[in-house]
Write a protein that holds these residues in place. Structure first.
Motif, short mmCIF file in Angstrom:
data_model
loop_
_atom_site.label_atom_id
_atom_site.label_comp_id
_atom_site.label_asym_id
_atom_site.label_seq_id
_atom_site.Cartn_x
_atom_site.Cartn_y
_atom_site.Cartn_z
N GLN A 18 0.84 -1.20 0.00
CA GLN A 18 0.00 0.00 0.00
C GLN A 18 0.88 1.26 0.00
OE1 GLN A 18 -3.38 0.04 -0.15
NE2 GLN A 18 -3.27 -2.21 -0.34
N GLN A 19 1.93 1.17 0.77
CA GLN A 19 2.77 2.37 0.93
C GLN A 19 3.57 2.68 -0.36
OE1 GLN A 19 4.84 1.41 4.53
NE2 GLN A 19 3.38 2.61 5.77
N MET A 20 3.98 1.56 -1.04
CA MET A 20 4.70 1.80 -2.32
C MET A 20 3.76 2.45 -3.32
SD MET A 20 7.28 -1.40 -3.03
CE MET A 20 6.15 -2.69 -2.73
N SER A 21 2.50 2.01 -3.33
CA SER A 21 1.51 2.61 -4.21
C SER A 21 1.30 4.08 -3.86
CB SER A 21 0.19 1.83 -4.07
OG SER A 21 -0.83 2.43 -4.84
N LYS A 22 1.19 4.29 -2.58
CA LYS A 22 1.00 5.67 -2.10
C LYS A 22 2.20 6.56 -2.46
CE LYS A 22 0.88 8.13 2.25
NZ LYS A 22 1.11 7.90 3.70
N TYR A 82 9.72 16.12 -4.80
CA TYR A 82 9.14 14.78 -4.58
C TYR A 82 10.16 13.83 -3.98
CZ TYR A 82 11.80 14.06 -8.88
OH TYR A 82 12.81 14.03 -9.78
N GLN A 83 11.27 14.48 -3.53
CA GLN A 83 12.39 13.61 -3.09
C GLN A 83 12.00 12.72 -1.92
OE1 GLN A 83 15.25 13.52 -4.95
NE2 GLN A 83 15.60 11.68 -3.71
N SER A 84 11.26 13.30 -0.97
CA SER A 84 10.88 12.48 0.20
C SER A 84 10.05 11.27 -0.21
CB SER A 84 10.12 13.34 1.22
OG SER A 84 8.91 13.79 0.65
N GLY A 85 9.18 11.51 -1.19
CA GLY A 85 8.36 10.38 -1.67
C GLY A 85 9.21 9.32 -2.32
N LEU A 86 10.23 9.79 -3.06
CA LEU A 86 11.12 8.84 -3.71
C LEU A 86 11.89 7.98 -2.70
CD1 LEU A 86 12.18 7.88 -6.49
CD2 LEU A 86 13.97 9.64 -6.31
N ASP A 87 12.39 8.69 -1.66
CA ASP A 87 13.15 7.96 -0.62
C ASP A 87 12.26 6.92 0.06
OD1 ASP A 87 15.35 9.49 -1.18
OD2 ASP A 87 15.04 10.90 0.51
N GLU A 88 11.03 7.39 0.31
CA GLU A 88 10.11 6.45 0.97
C GLU A 88 9.83 5.25 0.09
OE1 GLU A 88 5.55 6.47 2.80
OE2 GLU A 88 6.50 8.38 2.22
N LEU A 89 9.65 5.51 -1.18
CA LEU A 89 9.37 4.41 -2.12
C LEU A 89 10.54 3.42 -2.14
CD1 LEU A 89 7.63 3.15 -4.40
CD2 LEU A 89 8.87 4.64 -6.02
N ARG A 90 11.71 4.00 -2.24
CA ARG A 90 12.90 3.15 -2.32
C ARG A 90 13.04 2.27 -1.05
NH1 ARG A 90 17.27 7.28 -5.09
NH2 ARG A 90 16.44 7.09 -7.25
N GLU A 91 12.80 2.95 0.10
CA GLU A 91 12.92 2.21 1.37
C GLU A 91 11.90 1.07 1.44
OE1 GLU A 91 12.41 4.60 4.85
OE2 GLU A 91 12.51 2.83 6.20
N HIS A 92 10.64 1.36 1.06
CA HIS A 92 9.61 0.33 1.05
C HIS A 92 9.94 -0.76 0.07
CE1 HIS A 92 7.52 2.81 3.74
NE2 HIS A 92 6.78 3.57 2.89
N TYR A 93 10.41 -0.33 -1.06
CA TYR A 93 10.78 -1.29 -2.09
C TYR A 93 11.84 -2.27 -1.56
CZ TYR A 93 12.94 -3.00 -6.41
OH TYR A 93 13.47 -3.80 -7.40
N LYS A 94 12.86 -1.67 -0.93
CA LYS A 94 13.97 -2.51 -0.42
C LYS A 94 13.47 -3.47 0.66
CE LYS A 94 18.61 -2.24 1.48
NZ LYS A 94 18.40 -3.11 2.54
N THR A 95 12.73 -2.94 1.59
CA THR A 95 12.23 -3.77 2.69
C THR A 95 11.37 -4.90 2.16
OG1 THR A 95 12.19 -1.82 4.11
CG2 THR A 95 10.96 -3.73 4.88
N PHE A 96 10.49 -4.55 1.23
CA PHE A 96 9.60 -5.58 0.66
C PHE A 96 10.43 -6.69 -0.01
CE2 PHE A 96 6.74 -7.67 -2.18
CZ PHE A 96 5.50 -7.63 -1.55
N PRO A 109 13.36 1.87 -12.94
CA PRO A 109 13.84 3.19 -13.36
C PRO A 109 13.85 4.21 -12.23
CG PRO A 109 12.21 2.34 -14.91
CD PRO A 109 12.19 1.43 -13.79
N LEU A 110 12.97 3.97 -11.25
CA LEU A 110 12.90 4.93 -10.14
C LEU A 110 14.01 4.70 -9.10
CD1 LEU A 110 9.04 4.82 -9.47
CD2 LEU A 110 10.32 6.44 -10.86
N MET A 111 14.72 3.67 -9.24
CA MET A 111 15.72 3.33 -8.24
C MET A 111 17.13 3.75 -8.64
SD MET A 111 13.86 2.00 -6.02
CE MET A 111 12.10 1.91 -6.25
N VAL A 112 17.23 4.37 -9.80
CA VAL A 112 18.57 4.66 -10.37
C VAL A 112 19.16 5.93 -9.79
CG1 VAL A 112 19.86 5.09 -12.50
CG2 VAL A 112 17.95 3.46 -12.48
#
Lengths: 157, 755
Positions: free
Chosen positions: B88-92, B107-121, B173-176
């Motif tokens: 849910q959080q990655m979608s958000k 949007y940097q904070s959103g990107l960091d959050e996405l990356r962190e969620h992505y990694k944890t998942f 592409p978002l992780m680069v």
């Protein structure tokens, strides 16, 4: 038990009775004075005014008589505070003395020495009525100067 | 659980203690043996306890293991739940980045959050697939996760993994770098928007799968615990019931044994008890012991104190020393039994009625080994009173029989007239003694006087019995004299009552009975006449020997003739030789005259032999004839005046000894004794009980002989003259009057013969 021991038992019973009188009736000077025992053949009269008799059976046979003159019994009755001094209470009293001797003998001499219930009669005894030894022991005693006798005739069966 | 374990252990310890105590009497030689014995005996117990422990431990281990598993499942549930959230959080986060970018905002904070969620998942999914370490959900310590192996879990992962692969491709592409283009975010956002729900559902399924797994674990653990605890409980109750059964069985056996012991101890005829090494009486003992000692104070009592109630201190001391011997090693009880001080010992026992009774008791001791070097003593007490009294009666009966036989043999040689006279004389004597007792009014005042009279009478009768050689009767009289002497001694130290005379009266009755026995024997002797003839003949032979007369021998009266025998017996007993000369006693003697003089003659004869006649050596030194010379003579003047003479050629009166005796008895002072003439001293010898002999023997020593002679002389109204010269002779001359009724047949007198 020898003859001496048997006689001692009855003398002890007698002493016990009169010691009881001396202590219970608070008459310390009324000690029993026992005279020299002697022998009496059955051809001679025996006893005094009132006589209590105990018969003995078992391993030993014979009789024990306690006989007292009227004065002695009268004195004891007076010591008890009795006012009726007729013959009847005297006979009761000699019976009581004989009963004390019998009770003491039962305790001391055990089951082999059967002691009867005392019998009482007026006067002395008629030796011919009883199967006495040819000579009986007579133990005279006095209490307050009045006399009485313990007559013992016991033999081994 | 712990409580149950402890309880069962407690039961075990209790049981062990119980059985150890109850079996303490077994021979357990060493600990190894004891262990083997215990293990063998308690194998069931050991196995049951071991099983109980195994079950308990199994449940415990399972509990640990399953608890761990449940904990792991809980982590998995948490992780799976987090994956669901991360979806849910990655979608958000992608939507946030897209929205910011449209508005040209940061949007940097959103990107960091996405990356962190992505990694944890991704990490979590990897761990689910392959296992490994991952940080716990609460950000604490990393936890180790096993790869999912359950089919249901694997099935979910097989669906989730390709889908995540698509997520990775879409988000790659978002992780680069930090710059995100619309070409990068739009497809990623569109992918997540369309696949977020399936991934969410898969993670939700995984979460549910983990939950179900955890619940299964929990159910399994619960069931395992229930089964384990149930088995342990069943085992416990099996142990409990088994041992309760055993305990009940043993209790029953113990009770039966106890009942048997009680029955044995209550019916056994002897007193039985155990003594431990401290010499304390054990708890169990036979009921008879209470009967014997008339006490219930037995159990736990010190043996010494127990004995002290019934025996003298000396006996108690000896007994304790003796009993201690049984506790010494290598003691042979048979060898020491001989020195047992409690064999047939007399005890004074106070009954419940406070009466002291005498009993004869017999103690016996037997050592018992109780194992492990412990020893006890089995003590048996027998009441042998009846047996001992019976033995005494048998002994007395045997003695009486022997005495009667002896009496019969003594009676046989005695002429019947003399025996009749003796019976008559003795009966009269006893009657006189009895009359003395009867007439004693105030016994304490007349004690000495009465005793002296009885003593003289007894002495006279003893002399008469001895003269007829009736030794048994003489001994009885001697015993009576002993009684009198004992009473005299007692009267010196205390005031005596009539009761003290009882032994004397009993002895007198016994003497009467002996006399009756003699009388019965006398009646039964059918051939008495021939016996008399024999005796007279024999006595005549003695007369020839003793008197030394030659030629014509005058016929002497039978009773006086017996003096020859008597004199010879007394002289022989004393080691003396004697010639007796009887004159003036020719038959027939008047009986009344004999009655008066014969007792006097006997006493003087006894006195002469005891004190007068010397032995042969002394007589030789004094130039006297070898045999002592004794003359007994009777003469009269035909007018009724008689003269009785008794003379011996012995040592005469020992005046010095009489003086000493008179002083020692307090009759005279030393000065008075010194001044006393020989006549005075002789007078004292006849008046007072004076004996110059140190010891008493059957014929002398009591000092009553001469007073008795004086009494007899007085009774016949006689006069006494005594002449005595020391070392030369003694003459007694008695003059008296006697009117004869049989003058025509009177004896020839010495004077007539001389004439």
């Amino acid at each position: 038990m020898n003859e001496r021991a048997h006689i001692d038992v009855f003398i002890d019973g007698l002493s016990r009775y009169f010691n009881y009188l001396a202590t219970e009736l608070e008459e310390p000077n009324s000690s029993l004075e026992i005279g020299a025992p002697y022998l009496l053949s059955t051809s001679q009269p025996m006893g005094l005014d009132f006589t209590g008799m105990i018969s003995v059976s078992g391993n030993n046979l014979g009789y024990i008589f306690v006989s007292a003159n009227s004065a002695l019994l009268k004195r004891i009755l007076l010591s008890y505070g009795e006012v009726d001094l007729s013959d009847m209470p005297k006979k009761d009293l000699i019976g009581e003395i004989a009963n004390t001797l019998a009770g003491n003998a039962r305790r001391r001499l055990g089951a082999d020495f059967h002691i009867s219930t005392p019998r009482v009669f007026d006067g002395g005894l008629e030796p011919s009525k009883y199967q006495l030894t040819s000579r009986c022991y007579v133990l005279p005693f006095r209490w307050k100067s009045s006399k009485a006798e313990l007559i013992i005739s016991i033999r081994e069966r | 659980m712990s409580v149950i374990v402890l309880w069962s252990c407690h039961l075990f310890v209790t049981s062990e203690t119980y059985f150890s105590a109850s079996d303490c009497g077994e021979n357990l030689l060493n600990r190894v043996g004891m262990f083997a014995f215990m293990f063998g005996k308690y194998r069931f117990l050991v196995i049951s306890i071991a099983l109980f422990l195994v079950l308990d431990l199994g449940v415990l281990v399972l509990n640990f293991y399953t608890s761990g598993k449940i904990a792991e499942q809980a982590e998995l549930i948490n992780l799976a739940g987090r994956q669901r959230t991360l979806t849910q959080q990655m979608s958000k986060a992608t939507l946030y980045i897209k929205a910011q970018k449209l508005q040209m905002w940061v949007y940097q904070s959103g990107l960091d959050e996405l990356r962190e969620h992505y990694k944890t998942f991704a990490d979590t999914l990897r761990v689910f697939n392959d296992g490994g370490a991952i940080e716990s959900i609460d950000g604490g310590q990393p936890i180790e996760i096993q790869a999912v192996v359950a089919p249901q879990g694997l099935k979910i992962l097989e669906q989730a993994n390709p889908l995540w692969k698509q997520f990775e491709d879409a988000l790659a592409p978002l992780m680069v770098d930090t710059l995100v283009t619309d070409e990068e975010i739009d497809p990623a956002s569109a992918f997540i928007a369309s696949n977020n729900a399936p991934m969410f559902m898969l993670m939700d399924e995984l979460t549910e799968h983990f939950k179900a797994s955890a619940e299964r674990q929990t159910v399994f653990l619960r069931r395992a615990q229930i089964v384990g605890i149930s088995l342990a409980t069943i085992n416990f109750f099996i142990i409990l019931f088994h041992f309760l059964k055993q305990l009940r069985g043993r209790d029953l056996k113990i009770k039966v044994k106890q009942n048997e012991s009680d029955q044995i101890l209550s019916t056994i005829g002897d007193g039985v008890f155990l003594l431990d090494k401290n010499l304390v009486i054990g708890g169990q003992y036979s009921r008879q012991l209470e009967t014997i000692f008339s006490t219930k104070r037995v159990s736990g009592q010190s043996f010494k104190r127990f004995l002290g109630r019934y025996f003298a201190n000396k006996t108690v001391g000896l007994s304790m020393d003796f009993v201690k011997l049984y506790f010494r090693p290598h003691i042979n009880s048979a060898l020491i039994e001989d020195v047992n001080p409690l064999k047939r010992v007399e005890a004074t026992i106070t009954t419940e009625d406070d009466e002291a009774v005498q009993k004869y008791l017999d103690f016996s001791f037997a050592p018992l080994n109780q194992g492990a070097g412990n020893r006890a003593i089995l003590v048996t007490v027998k009441d042998v009173t009846a047996q001992i009294l019976l033995e005494a009666q048998d002994e007395q009966a045997a003695d009486e029989l022997e005495q009667q036989m002896s009496l019969l043999t003594q009676i046989l040689p005695v002429p019947y007239q003399e025996l009749d006279y003796f019976i008559q004389e003795s009966t009269q004597g006893y009657d006189r003694i009895n009359a003395l007792l009867k007439d004693t009014k105030h016994i304490a005042d007349n004690f000495e006087n009465t005793l002296n009279k009885i003593a003289r009478e007894t002495h006279r009768l003893k002399g008469s019995a001895a003269a007829l050689n009736l030794k048994w009767v003489a001994e009885q009289h001697h015993a009576l004299e002993d009684n009198i002497e004992a009473l005299r001694e007692q009267s010196k130290v205390k005031k005596l009552s009539g009761r003290n005379l009882l032994p004397l009266t009993i002895k007198l009755k016994s003497n009467y009975e002996s006399l009756e026995l003699i009388s019965q024997f006398r009646c039964r002797l059918g051939n008495y006449a021939s016996v008399v003839g024999t005796t007279v003949e024999a006595a005549n032979d003695h007369q020839k020997t003793l008197s030394g007369h030659g030629g014509e021998i005058p016929e002497i009266d039978g009773k006086w003739l017996s003096l020859y025998d008597y004199a010879e017996r007394l002289a022989t007993d004393q080691g003396l030789s004697l010639d007796v000369d009887l004159r003036g006693f020719e038959a027939p003697m008047e009986p009344t005259l004999t009655e008066k003089l014969h007792p006097i003659a006997i006493q003087l004869l006894r006195n002469a032999i005891a004190h007068g006649i010397e032995d042969s050596d002394t007589r030789c030194r004094l130039k006297k004839p070898n045999n002592g010379q004794l003359l007994i003579a009777l003469s009269h003047d035909r007018g009724g005046n008689y003269r009785f003479t008794f003379q011996d050629d012995g040592r005469g009166f020992d005046y010095a000894a009489i003086r000493v005796e008179l002083v020692s008895k307090g009759i005279l002072t030393i000065e008075q004794a010194g001044r006393a003439s020989s006549g005075d001293l002789i007078r004292h010898a006849f008046m007072d009980t004076v004996s110059t002999q140190l010891n008493t023997d059957p014929i002398s020593g009591r000092g009553v002989g001469l007073p008795l002679v004086w009494q007899l002389i007085k009774s016949i109204g006689g006069r006494l003259k005594v002449r005595s010269v020391e070392r030369e002779f003694t003459h007694f001359i008695i003059e008296f009057e006697h009117q004869s009724n049989e003058r025509e047949t009177s004896t020839r007198t010495l004077m007539e013969r001389a004439g």
